[in-house]
Design an enzyme around this catalytic site. Structure first.
Site, PDB file in Angstrom:
ATOM      1  N   ASP A   1       0.820  -1.204   0.000  1.00 45.15           N
ATOM      2  CA  ASP A   1       0.000   0.000   0.000  1.00 45.15           C
ATOM      3  C   ASP A   1       0.860   1.262   0.000  1.00 45.15           C
ATOM      4  O   ASP A   1       0.557   2.245  -0.657  1.00 45.15           O
ATOM      5  CB  ASP A   1      -0.937   0.017   1.217  1.00 45.15           C
ATOM      6  CG  ASP A   1      -2.031  -1.038   1.086  1.00 45.15           C
ATOM      7  OD1 ASP A   1      -2.192  -1.563  -0.046  1.00 45.15           O
ATOM      8  OD2 ASP A   1      -2.701  -1.333   2.086  1.00 45.15           O
ATOM      9  N   CYS A   2       1.962   1.204   0.772  1.00 40.77           N
ATOM     10  CA  CYS A   2       2.824   2.385   0.843  1.00 40.77           C
ATOM     11  C   CYS A   2       3.870   2.425  -0.276  1.00 40.77           C
ATOM     12  O   CYS A   2       4.377   3.487  -0.622  1.00 40.77           O
ATOM     13  CB  CYS A   2       3.472   2.489   2.216  1.00 40.77           C
ATOM     14  SG  CYS A   2       4.087   0.925   2.846  1.00 40.77           S
ATOM     15  N   TYR A   3       4.233   1.251  -0.811  1.00 43.99           N
ATOM     16  CA  TYR A   3       5.188   1.180  -1.919  1.00 43.99           C
ATOM     17  C   TYR A   3       4.538   0.400  -3.069  1.00 43.99           C
ATOM     18  O   TYR A   3       4.801  -0.791  -3.245  1.00 43.99           O
ATOM     19  CB  TYR A   3       6.473   0.468  -1.491  1.00 43.99           C
ATOM     20  CG  TYR A   3       7.313   1.236  -0.486  1.00 43.99           C
ATOM     21  CD1 TYR A   3       8.071   2.321  -0.909  1.00 43.99           C
ATOM     22  CD2 TYR A   3       7.361   0.860   0.851  1.00 43.99           C
ATOM     23  CE1 TYR A   3       8.855   3.020   0.002  1.00 43.99           C
ATOM     24  CE2 TYR A   3       8.142   1.546   1.761  1.00 43.99           C
ATOM     25  CZ  TYR A   3       8.891   2.634   1.330  1.00 43.99           C
ATOM     26  OH  TYR A   3       9.653   3.316   2.213  1.00 43.99           O
TER      27      TYR A   3
END
Lengths: 502, 128
Positions: free
Chosen positions: A129-131
């Site tokens: 989700d963040c990367y």
């Protein structure tokens, strides 16, 4: 301490310090005496330029958009270790290219980077989700990177064992090409210029001390991995900024049938604080002894053939078993000198001042072998003890019968003392029969150069002997050369599927 | 002088090197030989004043002879003057000078290629 670091640094800053190389020091002590040399000399510089496998660099590549959490990453198809953080990775110098093999590796990537060449960075990830990004491919230059920090777990061995080869075949090793039958001796290390040989108690060479590292102003982290100062094989862990390095002092190398390594240029300035330091830095090549080891023995404990000094090794020729044998150096003495001279300039011009180690080093420690909870299988565990053999005086006809009856393709040939003197195969016998030489003795057709194994030899080594010599059986013999059994490719096959065997 | 002698076996199995030695009385040093089923290449060395006689005789036996002037090449950019080549060369081509620079006696080279394989820095090659 008879001369303090502050005193030495003050002289360096005022431009009055007297700096010499470790090569010049013995002559100075001869001329001025130890007390005179202590008064006269402030810093002794050292240098070495050789293959140092345990080297590499940490990189931070910066974040892409969208960002990626690199799970696997490659520079010019050489894989990095990226299990650190999203865009941090470590490149080891010996890692080989997935497309070019040993012709290009981690060391070549480092050399290309510091030579200003563009490098292809590739990475892959599962995406988070963040990367969210899953793949990446980009061309980068050294100055594009946030950090490129060389960090070498093991550099600058105090001295090295020299290498020779007792076998009939050329060996290609990390000590270079070793010719058959003690045909040459290969050695490494700069002798009297080697940093650690000038400080055997590790009083002045340790954590936090500034060094020359591949042209940059680097630093010692502490003793390196596998350091063994107790046996005069100490090592250093070092670090430096790759962005300040020069390809003059970092060179990729490939050793035939071994792989990639990196030549690292390293020098340590030693402040001359007391008489002990004077004595230590006055060491000569004649005083530095090392063993010549037989790399023909494929185990960890290789026998010493002879003990020699670096002066003998550097002379280009040594005497071994009554013969003159030529020596080859793997490290460059010319470059080692250049490094010691360069370091001399740095200190003389005040670019580098002296620091004492921030932590003491244990100069008595020695290296341990690996604890192996499972012993690799030995020949005795799989060899065939029911071996059909033949006397050297028997004729070909007898050999043919024995081969048939014994359902085997190999007959070890024995002399009167039951010692193995040859081996005869179905092929040798068939050839003799076609030539109608059935009454000839076996000794006329046998192979006399018998490649054999011993009961205690590791199965891996025996398997390598079969493969290297393109043969299918090895007689197993005791110390006196008496036959104990035979090991065939089929016996090795029995181990197939077991865990140790791929 | 080094001469590269090319032999074609269509002319049979004549021992032409031995014949040449007998006929000319010149001692020939065989430095390297590579014999295939139909042809062969032999690198020989003879004293300069005798080279023409040896060459003529070999040619009469049907061999092709050329004077070999090539030798191993050293790329000074790649070479770091380590000395790994020194002891692997069967002809003692390589040595150090007083300043620890590698120097080559190229006239001794027989192009065997051992140093090319041994050099960790890919600094040696057999062709310009």
């Amino acid at each position: 301490m008879e001369k303090s670091i502050e005193e030495i640094n003050l002289r360096i800053q005022e431009g009055n310090a007297h700096i010499v190389t470790a090569e010049e020091m013995p002559g100075i002590v001869d001329e001025l005496g130890e007390a005179g040399a202590l008064k006269e000399v402030d810093v002794v510089t050292t240098g070495t330029f050789g293959a140092m496998c345990s080297s590499g660099a940490f990189f931070n590549f910066g974040h892409s958009d969208p960002p990626i959490r690199m799970e696997r990453a490659w520079m010019n198809d050489v894989e990095l270790y990226s299990g650190i953080a999203a865009v941090d990775a470590y490149l080891g110098v010996t890692q080989e290219s997935e497309t070019q093999g040993s012709a290009y590796g981690g060391a070549h990537v480092l050399e290309d980077l510091i030579s200003g060449k563009s490098i292809e960075l590739r990475a892959s990830s599962k995406g988070t989700d963040c990367y969210p990004r899953k793949t990446l491919s980009t061309e980068i230059l050294l100055h594009d990177l946030n950090e490129a920090i060389m960090c070498n777990p093991r550099n600058s061995y105090q001295r090295y064992a020299a290498a020779t080869n007792s076998t009939d075949n050329t060996l290609n090793t990390y000590m270079g090409t070793l010719l058959p039958d003690y045909g040459n001796v290969s050695f490494s290390g700069a002798g009297l210029l080697s940093p650690l040989i000038n400080d055997p108690k590790l009083k002045l060479i340790g954590s936090g001390v500034p060094i020359f590292l591949c042209g940059s102003k680097g630093m010692i982290i502490g003793q390196g991995t596998q350091s063994s100062p107790g046996t005069l094989f100490a090592t250093l862990m070092t670090t430096g900024n790759l962005k300040e390095m020069s390809p003059d002092y970092l060179r990729a190398a490939t050793f035939k049938n071994y792989g990639v390594s990196c030549y690292i240029g390293l020098g340590v300035p030693i402040p001359v604080t007391d008489l002990e330091t004077v004595r230590n830095t006055a060491i000569r090549d004649e005083d530095i002894m090392t063993n010549i080891i037989d790399y023909g023995v494929p185990g960890r404990n290789r026998p010493t053939v002879k003990t020699v000094s670096y002066a003998e090794l550097k002379s280009g020729c040594i005497e071994l078993n009554g013969e003159e044998v030529r020596t080859s150096s793997l490290s460059s003495y010319k470059k080692a000198r250049e490094i010691a001279q360069e370091l001399k300039k740095w200190v003389s011009s005040g670019q580098m001042t002296m620091t004492l180690p921030t932590r003491p080093s244990d100069a008595s420690r020695t290296v341990n072998p690996m604890r192996e909870s499972k012993r690799t299988p030995r020949v005795m565990e799989i060899m065939n003890r029911n071996v059909t053999c033949i006397s050297q005086d028997a004729d070909i006809k007898t050999a043919a019968k024995k081969l048939l009856r014994g359902e085997t393709n190999h007959l070890p040939v024995l002399n009167d003392e039951n010692k193995v003197v040859g081996i005869v195969t179905t092929y040798d016998v068939s050839k003799a029969i076609i030539k109608e030489n059935v009454n000839d003795s076996v000794s006329m057709v046998m192979s006399k150069n018998v490649i054999s194994t011993t009961p205690g030899e590791a199965v891996d080594i025996a398997a390598m002997k079969l493969e290297r010599n393109n043969i299918s059986a090895l007689p197993v013999i005791d110390e006196e050369g008496r036959l104990l059994g035979i090991l065939t490719g089929t016996d090795l096959g029995k181990l197939l599927g077991k865990r140790w065997y791929k | 002088m080094k001469l590269l002698v090319k032999i074609h076996k269509k002319r049979g199995q004549e021992p032409i090197i031995a014949r040449t030695v007998l006929d000319t009385g010149v001692l020939i040093n065989v430095e390297r030989a590579n014999i295939e089923s139909m042809s062969g290449e032999v690198l020989i060395e003879v004293a300069d004043p005798e080279a023409k006689r040896v060459c003529d005789r070999l040619k009469e036996f049907g061999a092709e002879v050329e004077r070999l002037e090539d030798s191993v090449c050293r790329n000074e950019e790649e070479c770091i003057d380590c000395g790994e080549c020194v002891s692997v060369c069967p002809q003692n081509v390589f040595s150090f000078d007083e300043e620890w620079n590698i120097t080559l006696k190229t006239e001794k080279c027989v192009l065997c290629g051992k140093c090319v394989e041994a050099c960790p820095h890919n600094a040696l090659s057999l062709h310009q």
